[in-house]
Every structure is written in structure tokens, then in C-alpha cells.
Design a protein around this motif. Structure first.
Motif, PDB file in Angstrom:
ATOM      1  N   LEU A  73      33.944   1.404  17.728  1.00 14.07           N
ATOM      2  CA  LEU A  73      35.120   0.862  17.053  1.00 14.07           C
ATOM      3  C   LEU A  73      34.849  -0.545  16.517  1.00 14.07           C
ATOM      4  O   LEU A  73      35.270  -0.890  15.404  1.00 14.07           O
ATOM      5  N   ALA A  77      35.046  -1.495  12.605  1.00 17.56           N
ATOM      6  CA  ALA A  77      36.016  -2.508  12.195  1.00 17.56           C
ATOM      7  C   ALA A  77      35.344  -3.642  11.427  1.00 17.56           C
ATOM      8  O   ALA A  77      35.860  -4.100  10.389  1.00 17.56           O
ATOM      9  N   THR A 245      42.331   5.682  13.764  1.00 18.81           N
ATOM     10  CA  THR A 245      42.244   4.577  12.809  1.00 18.81           C
ATOM     11  C   THR A 245      42.883   4.946  11.467  1.00 18.81           C
ATOM     12  O   THR A 245      43.483   4.097  10.808  1.00 18.81           O
TER      13      THR A 245
END
Length: 266
Positions: A73, A77, A245
Motif C-alpha cells: 500500500l 500510494a 483503494t
């Protein structure tokens, strides 16, 4: 109208859940009950549950599941944020200014056809096997859709709107915030969705090489260990992270464009 939209969303959610449940039942029947599918080829549900419990408690591939998920993640990101931060303004600039398009577009058209995975060897040469090389590859993958859709969004703004803004003397930052961004917003978010999808796809491929943590590293290690159940666990969490997401991006889109609330596909 709001009630109708809510009912449609509820119906869609029910259908989606029913589809997942049906697939789980078929999986159970085909592997556990009938043995139609060889477990060495595709694991049984209880084997996947056992692998999930093992990676949660004992760990696998240098870490426990939550460590791998958080690491993936973080990489997504960072790469996605940089790509959007550079790609969206660049697309808006190219869409608004013919001079900027003439200057930038030739280089962009040269780089655009190169697959993001082709950058992996060069990223490793530049940045080694650390996280920086993976962030670079994710950036390349997410950059192209954000540029293209932002550019298209500006070009889709109706000519009378642009002419009215010019007549009113709207220039500079006001042009960006009051005309370009609102007008291009639907296409910008389309680009963000494509960029996010590309980020996850590229992350897994990048983590297959020289990664100590991450969902891709689990897939690589499990393939070497011939551990199909663990492969399925990693694949499932790639899907869960990607879907989560994407949902968060849909929430942001609803807040940014409340007049389209309920129409955004999540």
C-alpha cells in the motif's frame, strides 16, 4: 430520485454478493466435494484458510500478512501520488496551451508506447533493488493515464465556455481553478482510476524481483515453494487492496463532484 439511486445501488450490491457466494460454492464443490479439480493445481478452500492463518500467525516471506499489505500500500500510494501530482497538471497544461502541447507532446508520444515493465531493468540500475525502483516503475505506469485523461478533459470543455472565460478576463490560476479543473474533472477521475489500476498491476510485477516485503514477494516465494494456497491468498489480497483503494477514490470523486453522486461506479 435519491431513493431510486439508493435502491439501484442496493440491488447492485446484493447481486455482487450473491455472485461471490455462488463462486465460492462452485469452488468448494469442484475441489472438496467432487475432486473435479486437482488440489495440486487449484487449492481447496480449507487449504487457503490454513495458508491465511499461517501467514497471519507465523509469517511467510520475511513477514506477516499485514506487513506485506502495508508495504505494498505504501509503494502504491507513493508512486500514484507522484504520478498524479505531475501528470494531471501536465495534462491540463497540454490541453490548454497549444504551445505547451507542441513542446511536450513529441517526447510524451515517444515514451507512451513503452510498457511500464520495460522500465524495471533501468530502474534497478538507477536505484537498485530497494523501494525507490518500484516506486519509479509505478510512477511510469500511473503517469500516462493521468496525463491523457486530463488532456482530453480540457479539450472536451465546450468552446463557448472557454470563450466566455476569455471575455471575462479570467487568466492564470483562476482559469485553472474556475474553468479547467471543473470542466475536466470527470475525465481526470477516469484517468485516476486507470492510473490506480495500473499502479497495482505494476507493483505486483515489480515486487516479483528482489523484494523482501510486499504481496508480489509472497507470490514469488510461494511460486518457488510450489504453494498454491499461499499464491491464492496473495492474489486475494491484491484484489481486496485494489478494490478498497478504488472505493476510496470513488468516495473522493463523489465529494469532488456531488452533482454526479450515485453515478460513480465503485
Amino acid at each position: 430520485m435519491v431513493g431510486l439511486t439508493q435502491r439501484k445501488n442496493h440491488r447492485r450490491s446484493v447481486v455482487g454478493i450473491a455472485t461471490i457466494v455462488l463462486l465460492l460454492i462452485i469452488w468448494y464443490l469442484a475441489t472438496t466435494v467432487t475432486g473435479w479439480i486437482n488440489p495440486s493445481r487449484f487449492p481447496r478452500p480449507d487449504e487457503v484458510l490454513s495458508a491465511f492463518t499461517f501467514i497471519q500467525t507465523e509469517g511467510y516471506g520475511n513477514g506477516k500478512l499485514h506487513q506485506h499489505v502495508l508495504h505494498s500500500l505504501k509503494l502504491v500510494a507513493m508512486g500514484f501520488a507522484v504520478a498524479v501530482g505531475v501528470g494531471v497538471p501536465l495534462g491540463l497544461l497540454m490541453g490548454y496551451s497549444r504551445r505547451a502541447e507542441a513542446l511536450i507532446n513529441p517526447a510524451f508520444l515517444l515514451l507512451r508506447p513503452i510498457p511500464p515493465l520495460a522500465w524495471i531493468p533501468l530502474a534497478i540500475v538507477w536505484l537498485g533493488l530497494e523501494d525507490g525502483s518500484k516506486i519509479l516503475v509505478i510512477f511510469v505506469a500511473a503517469f500516462v493515464p493521468s496525463v491523457i485523461n486530463s488532456y482530453t478533459g480540457v479539450r472536451n470543455i465546450e468552446t463557448p465556455v472557454m470563450e466566455a472565460a476569455s471575455m471575462l478576463g479570467i487568466k492564470g490560476w483562476r482559469m485553472v481553478t474556475e474553468v479547467l479543473l471543473p470542466g475536466a474533472m470527470p475525465m481526470i477521475f477516469t484517468g485516476l482510476r486507470l492510473s490506480l489500476q495500473a499502479s497495482w498491476t505494476t507493483l505486483v510485477a515489480a515486487e516479483l524481483i528482489g523484494a523482501l516485503y510486499g504481496l508480489g514477494s509472497i507470490l514469488n516465494q510461494a511460486a518457488q515453494d510450489i504453494f498454491p494456497a499461499m499464491i491464492l491468498v496473495a492474489m486475494a489480497f491484491v484484489g481486496i487492496c485494489g478494490a478498497s483503494t478504488t472505493w476510496l477514490l470513488g468516495v473522493l470523486e463523489n465529494h469532488a463532484m456531488p452533482w454526479r453522486k450515485g453515478r460513480v461506479a465503485t
